[in-house]
Design an enzyme around this catalytic site. Sequence first.
Site, PDB file in Angstrom:
ATOM      1  N   ARG A 129       7.497 -11.007   5.411  1.00 56.29           N
ATOM      2  CA  ARG A 129       7.262 -10.936   6.855  1.00 56.29           C
ATOM      3  C   ARG A 129       8.171 -11.966   7.527  1.00 56.29           C
ATOM      4  O   ARG A 129       8.302 -13.092   7.038  1.00 56.29           O
ATOM      5  CB  ARG A 129       5.805 -11.277   7.198  1.00 56.29           C
ATOM      6  CG  ARG A 129       4.774 -10.568   6.345  1.00 56.29           C
ATOM      7  CD  ARG A 129       4.449  -9.183   6.831  1.00 56.29           C
ATOM      8  NE  ARG A 129       3.582  -8.487   5.875  1.00 56.29           N
ATOM      9  CZ  ARG A 129       2.261  -8.644   5.801  1.00 56.29           C
ATOM     10  NH1 ARG A 129       1.666  -9.474   6.637  1.00 56.29           N
ATOM     11  NH2 ARG A 129       1.545  -7.972   4.914  1.00 56.29           N
ATOM     12  N   CYS A 141       0.787  -1.232   0.000  1.00 54.32           N
ATOM     13  CA  CYS A 141       0.000   0.000   0.000  1.00 54.32           C
ATOM     14  C   CYS A 141       0.824   1.290   0.000  1.00 54.32           C
ATOM     15  O   CYS A 141       0.467   2.233  -0.721  1.00 54.32           O
ATOM     16  CB  CYS A 141      -1.030  -0.007   1.126  1.00 54.32           C
ATOM     17  SG  CYS A 141      -0.499  -0.682   2.683  1.00 54.32           S
ATOM     18  N   ASP A 176      -3.068  -7.942  -4.848  1.00 56.35           N
ATOM     19  CA  ASP A 176      -3.363  -6.719  -4.114  1.00 56.35           C
ATOM     20  C   ASP A 176      -3.922  -5.631  -5.037  1.00 56.35           C
ATOM     21  O   ASP A 176      -3.546  -5.549  -6.213  1.00 56.35           O
ATOM     22  CB  ASP A 176      -2.080  -6.214  -3.456  1.00 56.35           C
ATOM     23  CG  ASP A 176      -2.338  -5.560  -2.112  1.00 56.35           C
ATOM     24  OD1 ASP A 176      -3.511  -5.383  -1.759  1.00 56.35           O
ATOM     25  OD2 ASP A 176      -1.354  -5.234  -1.427  1.00 56.35           O
ATOM     26  N   GLN A 180       0.753 -11.076  -2.980  1.00 54.71           N
ATOM     27  CA  GLN A 180      -0.657 -10.745  -2.773  1.00 54.71           C
ATOM     28  C   GLN A 180      -1.310 -10.337  -4.089  1.00 54.71           C
ATOM     29  O   GLN A 180      -0.694  -9.637  -4.901  1.00 54.71           O
ATOM     30  CB  GLN A 180      -0.791  -9.593  -1.771  1.00 54.71           C
ATOM     31  CG  GLN A 180      -0.320  -9.929  -0.369  1.00 54.71           C
ATOM     32  CD  GLN A 180      -0.417  -8.730   0.553  1.00 54.71           C
ATOM     33  OE1 GLN A 180       0.095  -7.659   0.248  1.00 54.71           O
ATOM     34  NE2 GLN A 180      -1.085  -8.901   1.684  1.00 54.71           N
ATOM     35  N   HIS A 226      -8.470  -1.107   0.568  1.00 56.56           N
ATOM     36  CA  HIS A 226      -7.544  -2.214   0.331  1.00 56.56           C
ATOM     37  C   HIS A 226      -8.385  -3.447  -0.014  1.00 56.56           C
ATOM     38  O   HIS A 226      -9.354  -3.737   0.699  1.00 56.56           O
ATOM     39  CB  HIS A 226      -6.731  -2.545   1.580  1.00 56.56           C
ATOM     40  CG  HIS A 226      -6.010  -1.386   2.199  1.00 56.56           C
ATOM     41  ND1 HIS A 226      -4.632  -1.283   2.209  1.00 56.56           N
ATOM     42  CD2 HIS A 226      -6.478  -0.283   2.849  1.00 56.56           C
ATOM     43  CE1 HIS A 226      -4.287  -0.179   2.841  1.00 56.56           C
ATOM     44  NE2 HIS A 226      -5.379   0.443   3.248  1.00 56.56           N
ATOM     45  N   LYS A 257     -13.948  -3.291   7.943  1.00 57.87           N
ATOM     46  CA  LYS A 257     -13.541  -4.225   6.903  1.00 57.87           C
ATOM     47  C   LYS A 257     -14.541  -5.362   6.765  1.00 57.87           C
ATOM     48  O   LYS A 257     -15.378  -5.598   7.639  1.00 57.87           O
ATOM     49  CB  LYS A 257     -12.157  -4.789   7.203  1.00 57.87           C
ATOM     50  CG  LYS A 257     -12.077  -5.613   8.482  1.00 57.87           C
ATOM     51  CD  LYS A 257     -10.681  -6.208   8.669  1.00 57.87           C
ATOM     52  CE  LYS A 257     -10.620  -7.047   9.940  1.00 57.87           C
ATOM     53  NZ  LYS A 257      -9.321  -7.737  10.074  1.00 57.87           N
ATOM     54  N   HIS A 266      -5.512  -1.305  -4.606  1.00 58.75           N
ATOM     55  CA  HIS A 266      -5.928  -0.190  -3.757  1.00 58.75           C
ATOM     56  C   HIS A 266      -6.749   0.781  -4.587  1.00 58.75           C
ATOM     57  O   HIS A 266      -6.357   1.134  -5.704  1.00 58.75           O
ATOM     58  CB  HIS A 266      -4.710   0.489  -3.142  1.00 58.75           C
ATOM     59  CG  HIS A 266      -3.956  -0.416  -2.213  1.00 58.75           C
ATOM     60  ND1 HIS A 266      -2.894  -1.183  -2.645  1.00 58.75           N
ATOM     61  CD2 HIS A 266      -4.145  -0.726  -0.909  1.00 58.75           C
ATOM     62  CE1 HIS A 266      -2.448  -1.915  -1.640  1.00 58.75           C
ATOM     63  NE2 HIS A 266      -3.192  -1.658  -0.578  1.00 58.75           N
TER      64      HIS A 266
END
Length: 669
Positions: free
Chosen positions: A369, A340, A389, A387, A523, A475, A391
């Site tokens: 991570r 992000c 992902d 991911q 997200h 969320k 946004h």
Amino acid sequence: MLSVTLPDGTRREYSNSVTPYDVAAEIGPGLAKAAIAAEVDGAQIDLTTPLPAEGSVNLRLLTKRDPESLDILRHSCAHVMAQAVMRLHEGVQLAFGPCTSNGFYYDMLLKEPLSEEDFPAIEAEMAKIVKENLGFERMDVPRSKALSLCQELGQEFKVEHIDTGLSDEETLSFYRQGEFLDLCRGRHIPSTGHIGKAFKLTSLAGAYWKGDAARPQLQRLYATAFFDKQQLDDYLRLLEEAKRRDHRVLGKQLELFTISPLVGSGLVLWLPKGAIIRQTLEDYLKSELRQRGYDAVYTPNIGKVDLYEISGHFPYYSDSQFRPIEMEDGERYLLKPMNCPHHIMIYKSKPRSYRDLPVRLAEFGTVYRYEQSGELSGMTRVRGFTQDDAHIFCTEDQVAGEIRGCLEMTLKVLKSLGMDKYRVRLGFRDPESDKYVGNIEVWDRAEAAIQQVAEEMDLPGREPEPGEAAFYGPKIDFVVTDCIGREWQLGTVQLDYNLPSEERFGLEYIGADNQPHRPVMIHRAPLGSMERFVGVLIEHFAGAFPLWLAPEQARVLTVSEKSEEYGREIEAQLRAAGFRVTGDYRGQKLGAKIREAQLELIPYMLVVGEKDAQNDTVTLRDRIEGDLGALPVAEALAKLQQEVADKTVRQVADTGGAALVDRSKKNEY
């Protein structure tokens, strides 16, 4: 005078001190025998805990029919298991013994490590303790007394935990059954006799004291328990099914992925067949993203620490990140923990107008991570993952429509994979907490928008869960149940008022009034991560992927070497049509070739012989339905093409019975 209100609305008055057990006994001997704990004004207590002397309470007596009771049984069984181990082995040091998703465990340190060969003796000793029907007695003592008790018992881990982890507690509780005494919050069943015979030790694992690799390594003894023997048998059957589906085993057998110690723990190497599955999923998602107005972007795998300090990812989450890379010029870089902040900088790369919004940026971005080594597990818990992902930067008025679009895409993807058992969690703000950022009125509008969309789409579950929101916004999480009842949190959609704020990145767009305004950030990741999702898929399908996703979709099998030329022609036609196909032209018996293809979980086999070559046909064999007979080549090709186009999922085993679901509850200090 105490007034007790029962669930059916009836009231009972007491002038003397009573316990929930006394109330149950007054109602009837059957209930007194069946009750194992109680709930007073929504809080669980032991059956023998005295009720208030005065006032009024709402009392609910818990029996084995109540779902909350299973955790109480299991935690009591954890104490019995620890007691049994201590009877059989000297000098046992106990750590923690909580309930887990499907049972319980106890961490302990022994002079001689346990092995699975010790399980029968431990279970036999547990059965003796159950037969002794020892009562669970609670003791509440001052912290200083608790410390001296643990010192007298020689339990060094408990002493340390009281000194450090429980330093703010003035009073602590212990539970005793027979000679066994343990520091514990509770709650517990009345006596060991309530456990019965439906318990089983399941496995052993390593664990560090308080999860710290620099601290002593303990043994974690896993087990489970049920009120009913049939429930235990069903669960053990599912455990065996889960072992059969273990993606770590199937991934090796089917040559999908590997993890090399030399490359590093938790870093997945995708083998060619596994890469096909990932690439097919990515291509499908990219096509959906293009149709839904997303722009693809690419960002680097590292970034300056300054970037993550602005976003708040560093140092607040530094425990789960790789250490910063220190450069000679003093600059510090971090392996990317989230995509992000990078997407935000793309948004900020030029001025934005309200006419530009929504801006939808998508990336299959790899992040890192530093998971503890004891937490790593195949593809489902890793240190580097990609991911799916995206946004979205939009106006507040666009939030509801954008959320709906995210949810619709997630549902479409899940349906294409036969994952039709799911629920959604609405994570909302806890009104009593001060951890959240942003204006309360904005939060209220955002939560109302999320709930309205969930209700309009009639999503299963969709009950608001206060306290489950991220600190930056509400969320929606998709919790998917696989074919053997295990729940996996996969897709997520999250609203964010924090990162666009002036305190963080100060995002803006120019509105119709020619004034700067703050966009809302969303997200979203329908799959979560490619590694975890494919790991779940391997187990969901037990490696038998649907045709559109299978690494090898079809195999041509020749009846004899005389048919090889025709077989290669069929293989070429299938490859030209876009299928992933191979041919088996060895001079072996056809039955052996079919068995091999079945074991490799190939969806379709096209058997060809001399007669097929003369008639321009193939004998189509289905992995599920077997021999489908001779078909013209064009017809067989059309059948397979239609199945791929429809993304048909024709078979996902449903084992029924018990489910491997999360029922965890905190009962440890």
